[in-house]
Structures are given as C-alpha cells and as structure tokens.
Design a protein around this motif. Structure first.
Motif, PDB file in Angstrom:
ATOM      1  N   TYR A 559      23.661 -15.608 -14.455  1.00 13.80           N
ATOM      2  CA  TYR A 559      22.393 -15.076 -13.950  1.00 13.80           C
ATOM      3  C   TYR A 559      21.597 -16.172 -13.264  1.00 13.80           C
ATOM      4  CZ  TYR A 559      17.933 -12.575 -14.020  1.00 13.80           C
ATOM      5  OH  TYR A 559      16.759 -11.980 -13.663  1.00 13.80           O
ATOM      6  N   TRP A 560      21.596 -17.368 -13.861  1.00 13.89           N
ATOM      7  CA  TRP A 560      20.879 -18.489 -13.252  1.00 13.89           C
ATOM      8  C   TRP A 560      21.529 -18.876 -11.920  1.00 13.89           C
ATOM      9  CZ3 TRP A 560      22.514 -23.493 -12.099  1.00 13.89           C
ATOM     10  CH2 TRP A 560      21.512 -24.394 -11.729  1.00 13.89           C
ATOM     11  N   ASP A 563      20.541 -16.461  -9.311  1.00 16.02           N
ATOM     12  CA  ASP A 563      19.164 -16.689  -8.866  1.00 16.02           C
ATOM     13  C   ASP A 563      19.084 -17.866  -7.903  1.00 16.02           C
ATOM     14  OD1 ASP A 563      16.324 -16.365  -8.881  1.00 16.02           O
ATOM     15  OD2 ASP A 563      16.186 -18.052 -10.259  1.00 16.02           O
ATOM     16  N   GLN A 564      19.900 -18.927  -8.155  1.00 12.31           N
ATOM     17  CA  GLN A 564      19.876 -20.084  -7.279  1.00 12.31           C
ATOM     18  C   GLN A 564      20.501 -19.796  -5.914  1.00 12.31           C
ATOM     19  OE1 GLN A 564      18.340 -23.113  -8.184  1.00 12.31           O
ATOM     20  NE2 GLN A 564      17.659 -21.765  -9.839  1.00 12.31           N
ATOM     21  N   GLY A 567      18.821 -15.453  -5.180  1.00 13.63           N
ATOM     22  CA  GLY A 567      17.391 -15.322  -5.441  1.00 13.63           C
ATOM     23  C   GLY A 567      17.092 -14.019  -6.136  1.00 13.63           C
ATOM     24  N   ILE A 568      16.609 -14.090  -7.340  1.00 13.26           N
ATOM     25  CA  ILE A 568      16.345 -12.874  -8.089  1.00 13.26           C
ATOM     26  C   ILE A 568      15.212 -12.080  -7.471  1.00 13.26           C
ATOM     27  CG2 ILE A 568      14.612 -13.767  -9.706  1.00 13.26           C
ATOM     28  CD1 ILE A 568      17.629 -11.532 -10.514  1.00 13.26           C
ATOM     29  N   ASP A 569      14.358 -12.732  -6.672  1.00 18.58           N
ATOM     30  CA  ASP A 569      13.269 -12.019  -6.009  1.00 18.58           C
ATOM     31  C   ASP A 569      13.778 -11.045  -4.962  1.00 18.58           C
ATOM     32  OD1 ASP A 569      11.458 -13.415  -7.525  1.00 18.58           O
ATOM     33  OD2 ASP A 569      11.117 -14.972  -6.007  1.00 18.58           O
TER      34      ASP A 569
END
Length: 574
Positions: A559-560, A563-564, A567-569
């Motif tokens: 998950y990290w 996000d990197q 991008g979880i946004d």
C-alpha cells in the motif's frame, strides 16, 4: 473600542480565529468583556472547548467500534504471535532448574531437573494442563504431545514408590488428619502466596479463598519441599475440589517431597531436635531405609524419549515467556539452541505460499481490470434504461452465497464438467485430453476473478460516470482518432477508478480462503488457507497469528509503495 464590544464584531469565520483576534485586541486595548460580563478570551475559549467536545461525542461511537473490532483484535494477534508463557507457567521449577544447563553439550539435564519436572508435571496433570503444554511443544518437536500425555498419567506411579515405603514405616502417614496436624501451624504466608500464584499461572483461574490451612514456619524450615507440595495439595483440594483439607489424604507428590527432604543430612540432624506434631514419626522415617529412587531413571522407564537431548533442547529453547519461534516458522526457519537455522527442505512451504498468494492476487487483479473495464465503460455510456439492466446483472452475484458460487465453478471446471463437455462436443478437444481446470492455480484464478469482478466494475463505473462526454467530442473535432481520443483523454480520467478497484480486489484476493480451498487443490491454495488450517484444525494459533501479522505487514508495504508510485490521492470512487 468599548468594553461592551460583542464577539460578533471581532470574530472571524471560526472560534479559533475569534480567539486569535481577541488576543490581539487584548494586547492593544486591554481586556474586553463579552455580553455576560466574562472576559472575551475566556468566553471564546469555553465555546471552542464545547465545540470540540461535541465533535468528539459525535465520533466517539465510531471510534469505540473501530477500537473494539479492529485495533483490539490486531493487538491481540500481535501478542499471540510472540507469546509463549505456557512452558514457564506449566513447568516453573523445571525451567528454573534448567537455567544453568547447556543444551549444546548434547546430554540430558542432571537429576535435580528431573526432580522438578516430576512435581511440575504432577500438578499439571492434576489440573489437566499437561496436554496443552504437550500440544504447544509438539509444534516444534513432533511426538512431544504423546510424551506429555502418557507421562502425565504415570506421575502417581512414581510417587507411590515413596508413599508405600513411608506408610510401611508408620501407618499414621496413611491418615489425612495426621498429615494436617503435622503440617498446619501459625502459618507461613510466603509459601501459601507463592503456591497460589503457581496455581493461578497454571490454570488461569482465581485461587483466592480460605483453604483452612497454612504451613507452620517450623515445618517450612524443617521440610521445605514437603511444605510446598502439601500447600499445593491443600489449595487445590479446598478451592477446586471444595473438600476439607484435614479429611483428605495427600497426593503421592507430597510423599515424594518428604522422601527428598529426608535425603538431606542437615534435615535428618534437625529432626532429632524437632519437638512439634509428628516428631516421633519423622524421626522413625529419618532412621528408616527409604528407597533411593532416581527420578531420571523413573522418567526413562516411563518413556525413553525423556533421555533424548532433542526433547530437553526444545524445552530449553521455548522456556522463555516470549519467543520469535512463530515468526521464524512463518519464513521457513526454526529456533534451535545454536540459533536460527533453515527448516528441512521438505518443510519449507510458507515462503512459497506467500509468493504464490501475492503473484496470483496480482493476476486476478489484472484479469478483473481487463474484464471489468469494458463493462464499466458500457454502463457509463449506454442509455440509462439499458445501463440499469446491465447493473442488475453485475450485482446479481451478490444475491447468491459465496459458497454456492464457488461450488458452481467446481461443477463447471471439473474434467467431466460443463466446460469440458462443451469443448468436447464442439470438437476443440478430444475426450482423452480434457482440460485440467480445477484443483490447481487455473481454477483458483478463474473462480476468484468471477467472484471479485463486481468489486472492480463498481469503482470504475462510478469514476467513468463523472467523465464529461464532451471531452471526447472535443478531441475528435480537433482531429484525434477514436483510439487517440480514448487513450489520451478518456483513459487518464478513469485511472483513479482503476486504482480504487485494484486496491479493493487485491486486498480481498489475498485474504480469500474458501474459494482456493474448494477449487485450488494443492497448487492453488493461498497463505490464508494455511492460516485457517492452524486456527481451526491444528490449533496452532501462535503460528496463525504470526502468518497473519506478516501478511498484514506485506499489505501495508505494498500500500505504501502504491502511494509512492501512483499516489493514494488519485484513488477515487466517483
């Protein structure tokens, strides 16, 4: 500015702004008062605190629910994956006696360790806790469950050797009332409290209560092992059996403890000067020729495995209250007296299962993207009436039990199933070469793709529905082909839906165990199947907790990474 200035004249949009404005005004013009006569700063602070308290009360039920159903189970799982107190709680004297024993020497411990093992195992057998210890150690050394189970039933036989000899010297030792009169006295609270804690640690039950007995200080000084053994018997008799201690004959372990005390020359010398209850009987025992039984030999007669260094090495390695052993087993390692080492090659399965779980979950996620994207595009672009009919078909699997859907795939995929029969009838394959689509990874991928497909379609559809069709028309009007308009304009706007669906499908996939269990066979099962096995069948909850913890950490790392990179946004549900 007058002292009657109201909060509405200086406040901003929020109480925080109002408080800052009040601070500045106070510095400039001195203290200001609110309408109720209180200092304006104090009034605004109280209002801000009330607002925060109301907000906290609104979210408190949700926070409590998350704490009880999510945080507490995870913390419990983390604790169970390293907890190992059963050895030290069941065999406390043995663990303490083994502290100076070096397992790397390749020999069994000395006689005092076997003596402590007798008393510890005797109490554990009375409480029927010895089988739990055997089950725990059997995870590390196969055969220990049977060893502890059979040995626990034979502790009385070892003690009876001493009992028969002592009762032959003086028949009064056959009477529970005589024992009680000899052992009872002013009371030694330390021995009593210590034995209570011993039983509470062993059974997990509360042992508080009046037992009608306390060992006299004189007996504790004269016969320390006997005092501890009799106190242990008294606590169990009064609290668990709810009998009167003075009316019950002591356990065989009490006779064994008395015989061990009488082996000490200092004790024999002290008995000559002892004037308490039963002094004459004790002097007769001191002068008698009691059996000099070796506890090591007695255990060896019960089972030769007690003379196996590997048994004692396992006890020594796992005697600590906390252990990394479960986590090491989860990555195909094991804890030995020499440190960490690889497990035998035929027992290395967990790294392979973790890799298979991640790889197949990625394949299932990618398959759901390929199949779900066109369906979601149709739902988002077809007329509402047609799209509603298709949406019902997408949601239809949710109205059917997961077990039923998985069982249906078992019927479809087997070699005599519908798919193979259809392919043979159409002539694509001959009857002798039917496809093997079940009890392997292929069956797991097909069945799980079907089951998880709606979880990909729905996020994609919700995002695609927000894409303005005029963007595509504008791109085409500027000379773009249909493919260019889709790839350059439409697809980038649907990527957040792909991200949301991928995360949802991937996390669900790695945790599935019913579908792989039914259609996966040996080559299509996931690590979750092994976790379920250890929880429900082998009852190795510590290893199951360690495997679950590792799986959780892997998911958080992925998950990290997502996000990197992405991008979880950018993940949206519409």
């Amino acid at each position: 500015m007058s002292d009657t200035t109201g909060p509405d004249q200086i406040t901003g949009a929020t109480p925080d702004n109002a408080l800052r404005n009040a601070d500045r005004a106070e510095v400039q013009d001195g203290p200001m008062l609110a309408a109720d006569g209180r200092p304006l700063k104090e009034s605004l602070g109280r209002a801000l605190r009330r607002q925060k308290m109301r907000a906290l009360l609104l979210v408190a039920p949700l926070l409590l629910f998350v704490l009880l159903t999510f945080v507490v189970p995870i913390v419990s799982m983390l604790f169970r994956s390293v907890e190992n107190q059963i050895v030290s709680d069941t065999l406390p004297g043995t663990v303490q006696a083994m502290a100076d024993w070096d397992a790397s020497m390749g020999d069994v411990p000395p006689e005092p360790v076997f003596q402590n093992l007798f008393f510890d195992l005797f109490d554990a057998a009375e409480a029927k806790e010895h089988t739990k210890l055997g089950t725990r150690l059997n995870y590390e050394n196969t055969g220990l469950a049977s060893l502890f189970r059979t040995s626990g039933r034979s502790m009385d036989d070892i003690g009876e050797i001493f009992q028969d000899a002592i009762e032959e010297v003086d028949p009064r030792f056959e009477e529970g009332a005589f024992w009680f009169a000899m052992m009872n006295g002013e009371g030694n609270s330390a021995v009593l409290a210590d034995q209570r804690r011993r039983w509470e640690a062993l059974t997990g039950d509360d042992m508080d209560g009046d037992i009608g007995f306390a060992p006299s200080q004189a007996i504790v000084d004269l016969l320390p092992q006997t005092a501890r053994a009799y106190t242990s018997f008294a606590i169990w008799t009064a609290i668990e059996d709810e009998d009167v201690v003075a009316e019950e004959d002591p356990w065989e372990a009490v006779y064994a403890a008395l015989a061990l005390d009488l082996r000490d020359p200092a004790t024999v010398s002290a008995i000559a000067d002892y004037q308490g209850e039963g002094a004459d009987a004790l002097r007769a025992l001191a002068a008698a020729d009691l059996p000099d039984v070796s506890f090591k030999d007695a255990f060896a007669e019960l089972d030769e495995d007690w003379l196996s260094p590997s048994v004692w090495e396992t006890l020594s390695v796992y005697s600590a209250s906390f252990t990394p052993g479960y986590f090491l087993n989860s990555v195909d390692r094991e804890l030995t007296s020499d440190g960490v080492s690889l497990r035998p090659e035929n027992e290395r399965i967990y790294i392979k299962l973790f890799g298979r779980t991640l790889w197949m979950s990625m394949i299932i996620t990618f398959s759901c993207i390929l199949l779900g994207y066109p369906v979601a595009w149709l739902l988002a672009n077809l007329p509402a009436r047609t799209a509603n009919v298709l949406m019902i078909l997408v949601l239809l699997p949710f109205w059917t039990s997961l077990l039923v859907r998985t069982s249906a795939w078992k019927v479809l995929l087997q070699q005599q199933g519908v798919i193979n029969e259809l392919l043979v009838w159409l002539g694509f394959i001959d009857d002798a070469n039917r496809l093997v689509l079940m009890n392997n990874s292929t069956g797991t991928i097909i069945a799980m793709t079907h089951i998880l497909l709606p979880f990909m379609i729905l996020p994609l559809y919700s995002v695609m529905k927000t894409v303005n069709p005029s963007y595509l028309r504008a791109a085409k009007s500027l000379g773009a082909t249909n493919w260019t308009a889709f790839w350059r304009v439409y697809f980038p706007q649907s990527v957040p839906g792909i991200g949301a669906g991928s995360i949802l499908v991937f996390i669900l996939a790695i945790g599935y165990y019913i579908t792989p269990e039914i259609v996966g066979g040996t080559d299509g099962v996931f690590i979750s199947n092994r976790i379920a096995y250890h929880i429900s069948r082998s009852l190795n909850w510590g290893l199951a907790a360690a495997l679950g913890t590792i799986l959780l950490v892997v998911v958080l790392i992925l998950y990290w990474c997502y996000d990197q990179i992405v991008g979880i946004d950018n993940v949206k549900l519409g």
